[in-house]
Motif scaffolding. Structure first.
Motif, mmCIF file in Angstrom:
data_model
loop_
_atom_site.group_PDB
_atom_site.id
_atom_site.type_symbol
_atom_site.label_atom_id
_atom_site.label_comp_id
_atom_site.label_asym_id
_atom_site.label_seq_id
_atom_site.Cartn_x
_atom_site.Cartn_y
_atom_site.Cartn_z
ATOM 1 N N THR A 102 0.831 -1.199 0.000
ATOM 2 C CA THR A 102 0.000 0.000 0.000
ATOM 3 C C THR A 102 0.868 1.253 0.000
ATOM 4 N N SER B 204 -6.676 -2.309 -2.541
ATOM 5 C CA SER B 204 -5.717 -1.319 -2.056
ATOM 6 C C SER B 204 -5.075 -0.570 -3.202
ATOM 7 N N GLU B 205 -4.702 -1.293 -4.273
ATOM 8 C CA GLU B 205 -4.078 -0.641 -5.421
ATOM 9 C C GLU B 205 -5.017 0.389 -6.043
ATOM 10 N N MET C 276 -5.126 3.439 -3.775
ATOM 11 C CA MET C 276 -3.888 4.208 -3.796
ATOM 12 C C MET C 276 -3.671 4.899 -5.139
#
Length: 441
Positions: free
Chosen positions: A61, A186-187, A190
């Motif tokens: 992350t 999460s990708e 972010m």
């Protein structure tokens, strides 16, 4: 198939069972040892959020958050110093070029020296490069050669890091699909948060401050990877040949799996003709018709779709993951058609959301399949072949999108992409080794 980083998964205190070597028979029954053979026997911390997975999740992350800052930092730093617009493209190319060129070597090094060790070295390398850029932009106007050189250092670091990503997830999570799905969510988050934070920081401080924040993300990632406690696997201590022999062996392992090279061969065409042109043409078409603010909103909507696709992958466990992922890719046609027909903003938003969701779902299905069907001793090298092919063809598709669109029209390129997308899905489903490959675990 994409950027991206090398991650190794393992259960704390895990005890590994020995297993026979994988079959090299082609077809849907050519499975390596069952995933259960790679799981710990005592199952301590067998839930997803065990200590190793938490550390790996934080590392990924943080690194993805930092990667999202780089385009904003380069653009603000170079243009703010009066450099030409082309310098931004050259700087980004200086990053992607070494990544594409050296990722195959990164795969061999990860198999020889363990992925965790290579990822820590990569984070240290990128930490130094980002720190020097932070000081350079904060104290003056760095020469272009220095910016390009340090961007290349970051690309080499990414090349050392990326191959290990695939082999880490099975070692830190018993449920590989859930682990990949959580990382995909999460990708997506972010991808939205990194550029937004960088833009805010540029407004409040400078490009140097953005690079300082970027450097700190690599420090966090490296520290978390250092704290991982991965149980040893037989592949870690296996005797190795020369560097060239390892590279050749990886190619043989790659060729021995028809479903693997089949998907990657199809994906090179897909990346060049569909995924590569789609991003730059979306930026141009939406910005010219509705303004840069609307384009920013569309990218956020795409990210939200990716989150939903990752969440769906947490819940859905198709028996034949590649077939299910291929069917999901038909949703990309929706986005290409609404863009090509220049539909209203609401329709564009629907297309972006659907494209983000189905692409994230495919990536989870693909990543999980590779990580569970390829033997651990070859996984890093085979993942490197995947990354190298995808990056090169994606970059070529992006580079040629503009000239081709100028010659025949952007709408025509996008609508042709929708047709090619449908054909690619048909080929994926028609190929028996791909269509019939079943999930493990």
């Amino acid at each position: 198939m994409k950027e991206k980083s090398a991650e190794h998964e393992c259960i704390p205190g895990a005890i590994r069972e020995s297993a026979p070597p994988p079959s090299t028979t082609l077809g849907p029954t050519a499975f390596p040892p069952p995933l259960a053979a790679r799981r710990d026997v005592d199952r301590p911390g067998s839930e997803l959020w065990n200590r190793n997975f938490r550390l790996f999740f934080i590392a990924r992350t943080a690194a993805l958050f930092g990667d999202g800052m780089i385009p904003v930092a380069l653009t603000a730093g170079l243009l703010g110093a009066g450099r030409p617009h082309s310098s931004v493209g050259f700087a980004l190319a200086a990053w992607m070029g070494p990544l594409a060129l050296f990722v195959l070597f990164g795969g061999v090094l990860a198999d020889r020296f363990t992925p965790r060790r290579m990822m820590i070295i990569a984070d240290a390398l990128r930490l130094v490069g980002a720190s020097v850029l932070a000081v350079s932009f904060a104290t003056g106007n760095p020469p272009l050669w220095a910016v390009y050189a340090l961007s290349s250092v970051a690309g080499v670091g990414a090349a050392l890091f990326q191959p290990g990503v695939a082999s880490t997830v099975p070692r830190v999570s018993l449920d590989v699909q859930r682990g990949n799905a959580v990382l995909r969510v999460s990708e997506a988050l972010m991808t939205m948060a990194g550029p937004a934070f960088a833009g805010l920081l540029v407004g409040l401080a400078s490009a140097g401050a953005v690079y300082a924040a970027n450097a700190s993300t690599f420090a966090v990632s490296g520290a978390c990877l250092f704290l991982l406690r991965l149980a040893p696997m037989p592949a870690d201590e296996a005797p190795r040949g020369t560097f060239v022999a390892e590279l050749v062996h990886g190619w043989r392992e790659f060729r021995a799996r028809s479903w693997l090279w089949g998907v990657i061969a199809i994906w090179t065409v897909y990346g060049f003709t569909v995924m590569g042109p789609m991003l730059p043409l979306t930026a141009v078409e939406v910005t010219e018709a509705h303004g840069s603010g609307t384009y920013g909103v569309m990218m956020a909507v795409n990210g939200a779709g990716s989150v939903v696709g990752g969440l769906l992958a947490l819940r859905l466990r198709p028996r034949r993951p590649l077939a299910a992922g291929a069917m999901a890719l038909t949703g990309v046609c929706v986005n290409l058609v609404v863009l090509g027909l220049e539909m209203p903003v609401f329709a564009l938003g629907v297309g972006q959301f659907v494209a983000g969701a189905v692409f994230a779902f495919w990536l989870v299905m693909w990543s999980t399949t590779v990580q569970t069907h390829v033997p651990p001793e070859a996984l890093n090298r085979l993942h490197a072949y995947d990354v190298a092919g995808s990056l090169l063809m994606l970059a070529a598709g992006r580079a040629l999108a503009g000239p081709v669109a100028d010659a025949v029209g952007a709408s025509e390129v996008l609508l042709a992409g929708a047709v090619i997308n449908a054909l690619v899905v048909g080929v994926l489903l028609a190929a028996r080794p791909i269509r019939r490959l079943e999930r493990i675990g």
